[in-house]
Design a protein around this motif. Sequence first.
Motif, PDB file in Angstrom:
ATOM      1  N   GLY A 259      40.379 -31.001 -22.849  1.00  0.00           N
ATOM      2  CA  GLY A 259      39.190 -30.167 -22.683  1.00  0.00           C
ATOM      3  C   GLY A 259      39.408 -29.150 -21.585  1.00  0.00           C
ATOM      4  O   GLY A 259      39.401 -27.956 -21.803  1.00  0.00           O
ATOM      5  N   ALA A 374      34.827 -24.112 -15.328  1.00  0.00           N
ATOM      6  CA  ALA A 374      35.507 -24.845 -14.293  1.00  0.00           C
ATOM      7  C   ALA A 374      36.753 -25.463 -14.919  1.00  0.00           C
ATOM      8  O   ALA A 374      36.754 -26.609 -15.305  1.00  0.00           O
ATOM      9  CB  ALA A 374      34.580 -25.924 -13.765  1.00  0.00           C
ATOM     10  N   HIS A 515      39.001 -42.968 -20.858  1.00  0.00           N
ATOM     11  CA  HIS A 515      37.732 -43.669 -20.583  1.00  0.00           C
ATOM     12  C   HIS A 515      37.608 -45.008 -21.312  1.00  0.00           C
ATOM     13  O   HIS A 515      36.953 -45.915 -20.816  1.00  0.00           O
ATOM     14  CB  HIS A 515      36.546 -42.789 -20.990  1.00  0.00           C
ATOM     15  CG  HIS A 515      36.374 -41.590 -20.109  1.00  0.00           C
ATOM     16  ND1 HIS A 515      35.416 -40.643 -20.333  1.00  0.00           N
ATOM     17  CD2 HIS A 515      37.027 -41.185 -19.005  1.00  0.00           C
ATOM     18  CE1 HIS A 515      35.486 -39.710 -19.413  1.00  0.00           C
ATOM     19  NE2 HIS A 515      36.469 -40.003 -18.596  1.00  0.00           N
ATOM     20  N   GLY A 552      33.988 -31.293 -14.385  1.00  0.00           N
ATOM     21  CA  GLY A 552      33.811 -31.367 -12.935  1.00  0.00           C
ATOM     22  C   GLY A 552      34.088 -32.766 -12.406  1.00  0.00           C
ATOM     23  O   GLY A 552      33.449 -33.204 -11.449  1.00  0.00           O
ATOM     24  N   GLN A 683      46.866 -38.418 -14.366  1.00  0.00           N
ATOM     25  CA  GLN A 683      45.970 -37.313 -14.057  1.00  0.00           C
ATOM     26  C   GLN A 683      46.599 -36.387 -13.017  1.00  0.00           C
ATOM     27  O   GLN A 683      46.528 -35.171 -13.134  1.00  0.00           O
ATOM     28  CB  GLN A 683      44.629 -37.851 -13.538  1.00  0.00           C
ATOM     29  CG  GLN A 683      43.812 -38.605 -14.575  1.00  0.00           C
ATOM     30  CD  GLN A 683      43.220 -37.678 -15.615  1.00  0.00           C
ATOM     31  OE1 GLN A 683      42.483 -36.755 -15.303  1.00  0.00           O
ATOM     32  NE2 GLN A 683      43.566 -37.896 -16.857  1.00  0.00           N
TER      33      GLN A 683
HETATM   34  N1  PCD Z   1      39.901 -42.737 -12.471  1.00  0.00           N
HETATM   35  C1  PCD Z   1      40.336 -43.913 -11.876  1.00  0.00           C
HETATM   36  N2  PCD Z   1      40.004 -44.153 -10.553  1.00  0.00           N
HETATM   37  C2  PCD Z   1      39.319 -43.253  -9.856  1.00  0.00           C
HETATM   38  C3  PCD Z   1      38.887 -42.041 -10.441  1.00  0.00           C
HETATM   39  C4  PCD Z   1      39.197 -41.822 -11.778  1.00  0.00           C
HETATM   40  O1  PCD Z   1      41.014 -44.722 -12.516  1.00  0.00           O
HETATM   41  N3  PCD Z   1      39.003 -43.469  -8.566  1.00  0.00           N
HETATM   42  C5  PCD Z   1      40.211 -42.453 -13.877  1.00  0.00           C
HETATM   43  C6  PCD Z   1      38.906 -42.360 -14.683  1.00  0.00           C
HETATM   44  O2  PCD Z   1      38.390 -43.503 -15.051  1.00  0.00           O
HETATM   45  C7  PCD Z   1      39.286 -41.404 -15.803  1.00  0.00           C
HETATM   46  C8  PCD Z   1      40.274 -40.484 -15.130  1.00  0.00           C
HETATM   47  O3  PCD Z   1      40.829 -41.227 -14.004  1.00  0.00           O
HETATM   48  O4  PCD Z   1      39.905 -42.119 -16.806  1.00  0.00           O
HETATM   49  C9  PCD Z   1      39.600 -39.162 -14.650  1.00  0.00           C
HETATM   50  O5  PCD Z   1      38.419 -39.505 -13.995  1.00  0.00           O
HETATM   51  P1  PCD Z   1      37.443 -38.430 -13.318  1.00  0.00           P
HETATM   52  O6  PCD Z   1      38.074 -37.809 -12.134  1.00  0.00           O
HETATM   53  O7  PCD Z   1      36.139 -39.072 -13.139  1.00  0.00           O
HETATM   54  O8  PCD Z   1      37.319 -37.257 -14.397  1.00  0.00           O
HETATM   55  P2  PCD Z   1      36.570 -37.300 -15.790  1.00  0.00           P
HETATM   56  O9  PCD Z   1      35.173 -36.824 -15.584  1.00  0.00           O
HETATM   57  O10 PCD Z   1      36.821 -38.563 -16.435  1.00  0.00           O
HETATM   58  O11 PCD Z   1      37.377 -36.236 -16.587  1.00  0.00           O
HETATM   59  C10 PCD Z   1      37.152 -34.849 -16.423  1.00  0.00           C
HETATM   60  C11 PCD Z   1      38.381 -34.233 -15.837  1.00  0.00           C
HETATM   61  C12 PCD Z   1      38.274 -32.739 -15.925  1.00  0.00           C
HETATM   62  S1  PCD Z   1      36.888 -32.008 -15.442  1.00  0.00           S
HETATM   63  C13 PCD Z   1      39.312 -32.000 -16.380  1.00  0.00           C
HETATM   64  S2  PCD Z   1      39.156 -30.334 -16.415  1.00  0.00           S
HETATM   65  C14 PCD Z   1      40.628 -32.611 -16.845  1.00  0.00           C
HETATM   66  C15 PCD Z   1      40.758 -34.013 -16.230  1.00  0.00           C
HETATM   67  O12 PCD Z   1      39.553 -34.709 -16.537  1.00  0.00           O
HETATM   68  N4  PCD Z   1      40.645 -32.657 -18.279  1.00  0.00           N
HETATM   69  C16 PCD Z   1      41.532 -33.531 -18.878  1.00  0.00           C
HETATM   70  N5  PCD Z   1      41.879 -34.714 -16.805  1.00  0.00           N
HETATM   71  C17 PCD Z   1      42.166 -34.556 -18.127  1.00  0.00           C
HETATM   72  N6  PCD Z   1      43.056 -35.378 -18.689  1.00  0.00           N
HETATM   73  C18 PCD Z   1      43.333 -35.251 -19.994  1.00  0.00           C
HETATM   74  N7  PCD Z   1      44.259 -36.069 -20.537  1.00  0.00           N
HETATM   75  N8  PCD Z   1      42.746 -34.299 -20.756  1.00  0.00           N
HETATM   76  C19 PCD Z   1      41.838 -33.451 -20.232  1.00  0.00           C
HETATM   77  O13 PCD Z   1      41.247 -32.558 -20.975  1.00  0.00           O
HETATM   78 MO1  PCD Z   1      36.872 -29.790 -16.238  1.00  0.00          MO
HETATM   79  O14 PCD Z   1      35.422 -29.342 -15.353  1.00  0.00           O
HETATM   80  O15 PCD Z   1      36.397 -30.015 -17.789  1.00  0.00           O
HETATM   81  O16 PCD Z   1      37.417 -28.089 -16.286  1.00  0.00           O
END
Ligand code: PCD
Length: 794
Positions: A259, A374, A515, A552, A683
């Motif tokens: 996204g 954002a 998630h 965000g 991440q």
């Molecule tokens: N975590 C953990 N521990 C802590 C924190 C956190 O383990 N202390 C994890 C959770 O549960 C998830 C992740 O790590 O599974 C992330 O978280 P967070 O910081 O609360 O965030 P979210 O609401 O869930 O998501 C949203 C983000 C955003 S905002 C963006 S750009 C990007 C990031 O997410 N996108 C994306 N990363 C990612 N990866 C992927 N693979 N794909 C995508 O699309 Mo804006 O405002 O919409 O611009």
Amino acid sequence: IVEEHTPNPAAGDEHRPIGYGRLQRKEDPRFVRGKGHYVDDIVLPGMLHGAILRAPVAHARLVSIDTTQALANPKVVAVITGKDLEGLGLAWAPTLSYDVQAVLVTDKVRFQGQEVAFVVAEDRYAARDALELIDVEYEVLPPLVDARKALDPDAPVIRDDLEGRTDNHIFDWEAGDAAETDAVFASADVVVSQEVVYPRVHPAPMETCGAVADFDPIDGKLTLYETSQAPHAHRTIFAMVAGIPEQKIRIVSPDIGGGFGNKVGIYPGYILATVGSIVTGRPVKWMEDRSENLMSTSFARDYIMQGEIAATKDGKILGLRTNVLADHGAFNATAQPTKYPAGFFHIFTGSYDLQAAYCKVTGVYTNKAPGGVAYACSFRVTEAVYLVERMVDALARRLDMDPAELRLKNFIRPEQFPYPNKTGWEYDSGDYEKTMRLSMEIAGYDELRREQEERRARGELMGIGISFFTETVGAGPRKHMDILGLGMADGAELRVHPTGKAVVRISVQSQGQGHETTFAQIVSEELGIPPEDIQVVHGDTDQTPFGLGTYGSRSTPVSGGAVALVARKVREKAKFIAAAMLETRPEDLEWEKGRWFVKGDPSVGKTMAEIALGAVGTIELPEGIDGNLDAEVTYDPPNLTFPYGAYICVVDVDPGTGVVKVRRFIAVDDCGTRINPMIIEGQVHGGLTDGVGMALMEIIEFDEDGNNLGGSFMDYLIPTAMEVPNWETGYTVTPSPHHPIGAKGIGESATVGSPPAIVNAIIDALSPLGVTTIDMPCTPARVWEAMQGRATPP
Ligand code: PCD
């Protein structure tokens, strides 16, 4: 680099699913087998395909549209124009910033790639081909592409659709105390000024945007499969705009291929697919291609910032001041809480304890695509962090101080939290020095500086760049934050089935973050049910509670809080049922590791699974307790969370070609309690890669005629594994004091924090040549140009 906890069964760690071990992602078995189910995988009986005719020019009066030939094509079922939409009252739709945006052009084209007509045909190819059969006459107008000229008296007025409009001004917005800041600047020993530009970039998710609309003419129900980061918000807005009763709208966001903010907005294509389905009585799929995605859906950034920083001569930072020109494109469609037209830019005071700060942001219209999302950023935090971290480095250079030392000298200290900054935020928690020192230790900072000295003596251009960022994520407390009047809270519903397995329904929508795994871990932590026995349901408004969605980095701070609390509510209910089962009083029970037991007699107790079965059995339950082990909550967070991190980047610049190689990158993040260390690492890796993209290669530019020069992946470059180093990560843990499990967001930290570290490293590399600034993207051409006419290194 830093060892994760390994689960210790002897200590009962298998019952503490948060933060321990590297629990594999529950969604990955389908993703790694290519069995994800995305919008474009949806095929409905009788489904038609839509294609959008887009404007070839940036600014033009629409003279006429002739659709006769297209309609004559036997495979074409319908052609929809702006005029048709006008008849339905749908030619214009509200944006997320209380402006309006044309769904299809009726009067004037305002950016290249804008939606002009919609063809619905039997297959995708026929729909595409028929676009060429539509005859449009335009009267081309001079375009406005340079935001700096937007407010000139002779600038073309883009939004003449708005009554009484004579200029391109959208808003002025300010935060902080101007007079106080001026006074601090007047008394400072040193003031450094610098223009810092964050160019227009694009989130460019792997999956482009699209929808399948299925309107049932018999019962009037619209099912809309959409690439949406916020299905519930979309449904409510659809109901308000299209006049379809809300209970007759079902929005489904299936698997989403990324996204990054690109799927927050409601695009004309979603509305057109819906109109197409209503008009033809058949389902209609619309899926944009890469160029359409890059040219017409939300861009990000586009801030021209005049920064000023004031300090004493021994390096105590006193104040920050900035004036920003924000290019919002042809319609003000930025997505952010209503009160804040410049998003959360006013966190630009960063991680430092200042005496005063003031920022002013002016938004203007230009002939460019709207959006202002954002992109991996909590509403303009990225721009704010980039500004302050570039300014602090500029100050370090002026004072001839080490940039790490300057930062260490000015950090907000642990005992100052909760820390009210000068523009209205209250930072929840932090120990910045600890995190900074850990990053320096991992980097071997002193050794790196020694190496740099040696290399410089040999004429090599090695640079070391630092960035220390603080974000504000988890929007937000309902009384301060809303989008189009919808307060930013999130619901959660939890049910434990009789056999002790559970289902949790959440209002946020995963786009790849995992998630299905992490929200199961939160429930598991609270109830002692193993994560694999907990199903996470999301992305379908018919099956989940209302809430504002995922962007965000708000899912963990808001929805994660909701899930912890709903699990605690179920645990409380379980206590009464357990007491009935054990023929004792609830207040005589104690909770530990997934079971209620009798205080002082741990051998007598009931596990969650036993209680779940007991609840639907035949025992007599106390008054007010029904037999369903379920609960629901809506969580309105008391504050946002403030994750932070210390990043150090090492670059080598080729003096002959200007090519920048990111040799090392050290990232130490603090997101409070860590739910899933493996997901967090992913991440961070993703965000750092984004950062290399923005710092070195990504830009959506326009020529003077308003042509978009970044309309394909041939021109809009994104980084691959070839351009990035092996990331070196570490972490510290400073829980959020107000979040139910102490967690802060992490999803955007690395995208926010990394660009300034890279650019600061490049400037550091080039500083022996006298270079003091450079703008992103630092392409070989730009770096080479910056080096020209400078003395060669000693
Ligand atoms: N975590 C953990 N521990 C802590 C924190 C956190 O383990 N202390 C994890 C959770 O549960 C998830 C992740 O790590 O599974 C992330 O978280 P967070 O910081 O609360 O965030 P979210 O609401 O869930 O998501 C949203 C983000 C955003 S905002 C963006 S750009 C990007 C990031 O997410 N996108 C994306 N990363 C990612 N990866 C992927 N693979 N794909 C995508 O699309 Mo804006 O405002 O919409 O611009």
